[in-house]
Design a protein around this motif. Sequence first.
Motif, PDB file in Angstrom:
ATOM      1  N   GLN A 162     111.303  40.984 -48.132  1.00 37.94           N
ATOM      2  CA  GLN A 162     111.769  40.340 -49.049  1.00 37.94           C
ATOM      3  C   GLN A 162     112.241  39.003 -48.655  1.00 37.94           C
ATOM      4  OE1 GLN A 162     111.131  41.093 -51.633  1.00 37.94           O
ATOM      5  NE2 GLN A 162     111.290  43.187 -52.489  1.00 37.94           N
ATOM      6  N   GLN A 163     112.848  38.800 -47.608  1.00 35.84           N
ATOM      7  CA  GLN A 163     113.248  37.601 -47.137  1.00 35.84           C
ATOM      8  C   GLN A 163     112.300  36.984 -46.522  1.00 35.84           C
ATOM      9  OE1 GLN A 163     116.673  37.719 -44.186  1.00 35.84           O
ATOM     10  NE2 GLN A 163     116.074  35.765 -43.222  1.00 35.84           N
ATOM     11  N   ASP A 164     110.971  37.161 -46.267  1.00 35.20           N
ATOM     12  CA  ASP A 164     109.841  36.369 -45.859  1.00 35.20           C
ATOM     13  C   ASP A 164     109.347  35.789 -47.451  1.00 35.20           C
ATOM     14  OD1 ASP A 164     109.969  37.257 -43.122  1.00 35.20           O
ATOM     15  OD2 ASP A 164     108.299  38.700 -43.385  1.00 35.20           O
ATOM     16  N   ALA A 165     109.514  36.591 -48.216  1.00 33.45           N
ATOM     17  CA  ALA A 165     109.148  36.019 -49.652  1.00 33.45           C
ATOM     18  C   ALA A 165     110.161  35.197 -50.018  1.00 33.45           C
ATOM     19  CB  ALA A 165     108.808  37.283 -50.603  1.00 33.45           C
ATOM     20  N   LEU A 166     111.288  35.042 -49.898  1.00 37.92           N
ATOM     21  CA  LEU A 166     112.339  34.176 -50.247  1.00 37.92           C
ATOM     22  C   LEU A 166     112.099  33.080 -49.432  1.00 37.92           C
ATOM     23  CD1 LEU A 166     114.928  33.456 -51.577  1.00 37.92           C
ATOM     24  CD2 LEU A 166     116.288  34.604 -49.711  1.00 37.92           C
ATOM     25  N   THR A 167     111.666  32.940 -48.232  1.00 35.77           N
ATOM     26  CA  THR A 167     111.486  31.798 -47.332  1.00 35.77           C
ATOM     27  C   THR A 167     110.233  30.874 -48.056  1.00 35.77           C
ATOM     28  OG1 THR A 167     112.402  32.705 -45.308  1.00 35.77           O
ATOM     29  CG2 THR A 167     110.915  30.833 -45.248  1.00 35.77           C
ATOM     30  N   THR A 168     109.050  31.874 -48.384  1.00 40.31           N
ATOM     31  CA  THR A 168     108.387  30.974 -49.309  1.00 40.31           C
ATOM     32  C   THR A 168     108.495  30.320 -50.202  1.00 40.31           C
ATOM     33  OG1 THR A 168     106.586  32.642 -48.252  1.00 40.31           O
ATOM     34  CG2 THR A 168     105.732  31.249 -49.832  1.00 40.31           C
ATOM     35  N   THR A 169     109.448  31.171 -51.360  1.00 46.45           N
ATOM     36  CA  THR A 169     109.878  30.565 -52.590  1.00 46.45           C
ATOM     37  C   THR A 169     110.581  29.483 -52.314  1.00 46.45           C
ATOM     38  OG1 THR A 169     109.800  32.965 -53.482  1.00 46.45           O
ATOM     39  CG2 THR A 169     111.226  31.073 -54.702  1.00 46.45           C
ATOM     40  N   LEU A 170     111.550  29.459 -51.324  1.00 43.50           N
ATOM     41  CA  LEU A 170     112.443  28.186 -51.158  1.00 43.50           C
ATOM     42  C   LEU A 170     111.866  27.017 -50.406  1.00 43.50           C
ATOM     43  CD1 LEU A 170     115.442  30.162 -49.251  1.00 43.50           C
ATOM     44  CD2 LEU A 170     115.369  28.968 -51.741  1.00 43.50           C
ATOM     45  N   ASP A 171     110.509  27.478 -49.706  1.00 41.77           N
ATOM     46  CA  ASP A 171     109.802  26.449 -49.293  1.00 41.77           C
ATOM     47  C   ASP A 171     109.205  25.627 -50.308  1.00 41.77           C
ATOM     48  OD1 ASP A 171     110.100  26.854 -46.557  1.00 41.77           O
ATOM     49  OD2 ASP A 171     108.329  28.034 -46.171  1.00 41.77           O
ATOM     50  N   GLN A 172     108.465  26.477 -51.433  1.00 40.69           N
ATOM     51  CA  GLN A 172     107.951  25.968 -52.564  1.00 40.69           C
ATOM     52  C   GLN A 172     108.759  25.093 -53.532  1.00 40.69           C
ATOM     53  OE1 GLN A 172     105.425  28.851 -54.373  1.00 40.69           O
ATOM     54  NE2 GLN A 172     104.185  29.003 -52.669  1.00 40.69           N
ATOM     55  N   VAL A 173     110.132  25.650 -53.645  1.00 42.73           N
ATOM     56  CA  VAL A 173     111.021  25.118 -54.662  1.00 42.73           C
ATOM     57  C   VAL A 173     111.505  23.510 -54.094  1.00 42.73           C
ATOM     58  CG1 VAL A 173     113.159  25.194 -55.558  1.00 42.73           C
ATOM     59  CG2 VAL A 173     111.827  27.079 -55.666  1.00 42.73           C
ATOM     60  N   VAL A 174     111.705  23.561 -52.672  1.00 39.95           N
ATOM     61  CA  VAL A 174     112.148  22.281 -52.210  1.00 39.95           C
ATOM     62  C   VAL A 174     110.959  21.399 -52.146  1.00 39.95           C
ATOM     63  CG1 VAL A 174     112.798  21.143 -49.829  1.00 39.95           C
ATOM     64  CG2 VAL A 174     113.984  23.385 -50.848  1.00 39.95           C
ATOM     65  N   ALA A 175     109.897  21.625 -51.837  1.00 40.50           N
ATOM     66  CA  ALA A 175     108.748  20.785 -51.758  1.00 40.50           C
ATOM     67  C   ALA A 175     108.438  20.180 -53.290  1.00 40.50           C
ATOM     68  CB  ALA A 175     107.394  21.626 -51.304  1.00 40.50           C
ATOM     69  N   TRP A 176     108.387  21.040 -54.166  1.00 42.98           N
ATOM     70  CA  TRP A 176     108.114  20.713 -55.553  1.00 42.98           C
ATOM     71  C   TRP A 176     109.274  19.826 -56.198  1.00 42.98           C
ATOM     72  CZ3 TRP A 176     104.036  20.425 -58.497  1.00 42.98           C
ATOM     73  CH2 TRP A 176     102.678  21.094 -58.094  1.00 42.98           C
ATOM     74  N   SER A 177     110.510  20.020 -55.838  1.00 49.46           N
ATOM     75  CA  SER A 177     111.483  19.383 -56.257  1.00 49.46           C
ATOM     76  C   SER A 177     111.543  17.942 -55.617  1.00 49.46           C
ATOM     77  CB  SER A 177     112.887  19.870 -55.571  1.00 49.46           C
ATOM     78  OG  SER A 177     113.155  21.094 -56.211  1.00 49.46           O
ATOM     79  N   GLU A 178     111.108  17.859 -54.324  1.00 50.44           N
ATOM     80  CA  GLU A 178     110.911  16.509 -53.794  1.00 50.44           C
ATOM     81  C   GLU A 178     109.506  15.857 -54.369  1.00 50.44           C
ATOM     82  OE1 GLU A 178     110.427  17.308 -49.721  1.00 50.44           O
ATOM     83  OE2 GLU A 178     112.819  17.820 -49.564  1.00 50.44           O
ATOM     84  N   ALA A 179     108.705  16.550 -54.546  1.00 51.50           N
ATOM     85  CA  ALA A 179     107.528  15.822 -55.381  1.00 51.50           C
ATOM     86  C   ALA A 179     107.735  15.090 -56.889  1.00 51.50           C
ATOM     87  CB  ALA A 179     106.107  16.931 -55.355  1.00 51.50           C
ATOM     88  N   LEU A 180     108.526  15.825 -57.208  1.00 59.90           N
ATOM     89  CA  LEU A 180     108.982  15.600 -58.739  1.00 59.90           C
ATOM     90  C   LEU A 180     110.054  14.526 -58.860  1.00 59.90           C
ATOM     91  CD1 LEU A 180     108.981  19.211 -60.316  1.00 59.90           C
ATOM     92  CD2 LEU A 180     107.471  17.181 -60.792  1.00 59.90           C
ATOM     93  N   ALA A 181     110.785  14.143 -57.893  1.00 58.30           N
ATOM     94  CA  ALA A 181     111.566  13.234 -57.717  1.00 58.30           C
ATOM     95  C   ALA A 181     111.500  11.663 -58.288  1.00 58.30           C
ATOM     96  CB  ALA A 181     112.243  12.957 -56.306  1.00 58.30           C
ATOM     97  N   PRO A 182     110.187  11.148 -58.405  1.00 58.61           N
ATOM     98  CA  PRO A 182     109.848  10.041 -58.796  1.00 58.61           C
ATOM     99  C   PRO A 182     109.800  10.260 -60.655  1.00 58.61           C
ATOM    100  CG  PRO A 182     108.283  10.336 -57.250  1.00 58.61           C
ATOM    101  CD  PRO A 182     109.185  11.482 -57.520  1.00 58.61           C
ATOM    102  N   LEU A 183     109.604  11.162 -61.007  1.00 59.57           N
ATOM    103  CA  LEU A 183     109.661  11.380 -62.428  1.00 59.57           C
ATOM    104  C   LEU A 183     110.947  11.586 -62.952  1.00 59.57           C
ATOM    105  CD1 LEU A 183     106.740  13.964 -62.930  1.00 59.57           C
ATOM    106  CD2 LEU A 183     106.459  11.759 -63.228  1.00 59.57           C
ATOM    107  N   ARG A 184     111.877  12.161 -62.182  1.00 63.36           N
ATOM    108  CA  ARG A 184     113.356  12.131 -62.533  1.00 63.36           C
ATOM    109  C   ARG A 184     114.216  10.726 -62.631  1.00 63.36           C
ATOM    110  NH1 ARG A 184     112.942  16.527 -59.247  1.00 63.36           N
ATOM    111  NH2 ARG A 184     113.997  15.720 -57.835  1.00 63.36           N
ATOM    112  N   THR A 185     113.561   9.839 -61.653  1.00 61.47           N
ATOM    113  CA  THR A 185     114.265   8.591 -61.606  1.00 61.47           C
ATOM    114  C   THR A 185     113.601   7.644 -62.652  1.00 61.47           C
ATOM    115  OG1 THR A 185     112.635   7.790 -60.163  1.00 61.47           O
ATOM    116  CG2 THR A 185     114.483   8.866 -59.292  1.00 61.47           C
ATOM    117  N   LYS A 186     112.850   7.908 -63.546  1.00 61.78           N
ATOM    118  CA  LYS A 186     112.252   7.115 -64.580  1.00 61.78           C
ATOM    119  C   LYS A 186     113.319   6.891 -65.661  1.00 61.78           C
ATOM    120  CE  LYS A 186     107.549   7.248 -63.710  1.00 61.78           C
ATOM    121  NZ  LYS A 186     106.214   7.444 -64.174  1.00 61.78           N
TER     122      LYS A 186
END
Length: 186
Positions: A162-186
């Motif tokens: 479950q901790q491994d699954a959480l690490t993967t989830t956090l990896d994806q949430v952080v990566a997608w949050s960063e990728a979406l940043a330009p859309l939030r600054t418009k």
Amino acid sequence: MTRIGIIIGSTRPGRNGAAVAQWVHDVAKQRSDAEFALVDLLDYQLPHLDEVYPPAMGQYQQPHTLEWARTIASFDGFVIVTPEYNHSTSGALKNAIDFLYNEWNNKAVGFVSYGSAGGTRAVEHLRLIAGELQMADVRAQVALSLFTDFENFSVFTPSQFQQDALTTTLDQVVAWSEALAPLRTK
């Protein structure tokens, strides 16, 4: 730095969500790629949706809505910890989500669920809601079983996978949050 809110999606007395969210936070704060903070619905005491105007208009009038909106707006993404009640999420979480609109837009969201079937049906409902709110829901998720990840259905004891699954989830949430940043600054 990217900010991720970990939302405790239950307000029920004796809830398992607080322990699960604390575990998520404990794992997350060991990372250096984002800041993580717990967001407890109990701290906001949101009544049943009581705003006159639809949330998409952003014309909030109630002090509790304004406080909730400021909190949600301050994050770049979320991990939502949800129970499964009657094949869906909690009413308290759905109500809290429904209070806002723009504050959720262009942000990533991942899910950590718990229930007799791992809370997966609650997450399926939340994925539909996330799409309507223009959120990017990540594929990875953590599904905790009340039978195997809790002693006596109440003492949280997650297994290592479950901790491994959480690490993967956090990896994806952080990566997608960063990728979406330009859309939030418009």
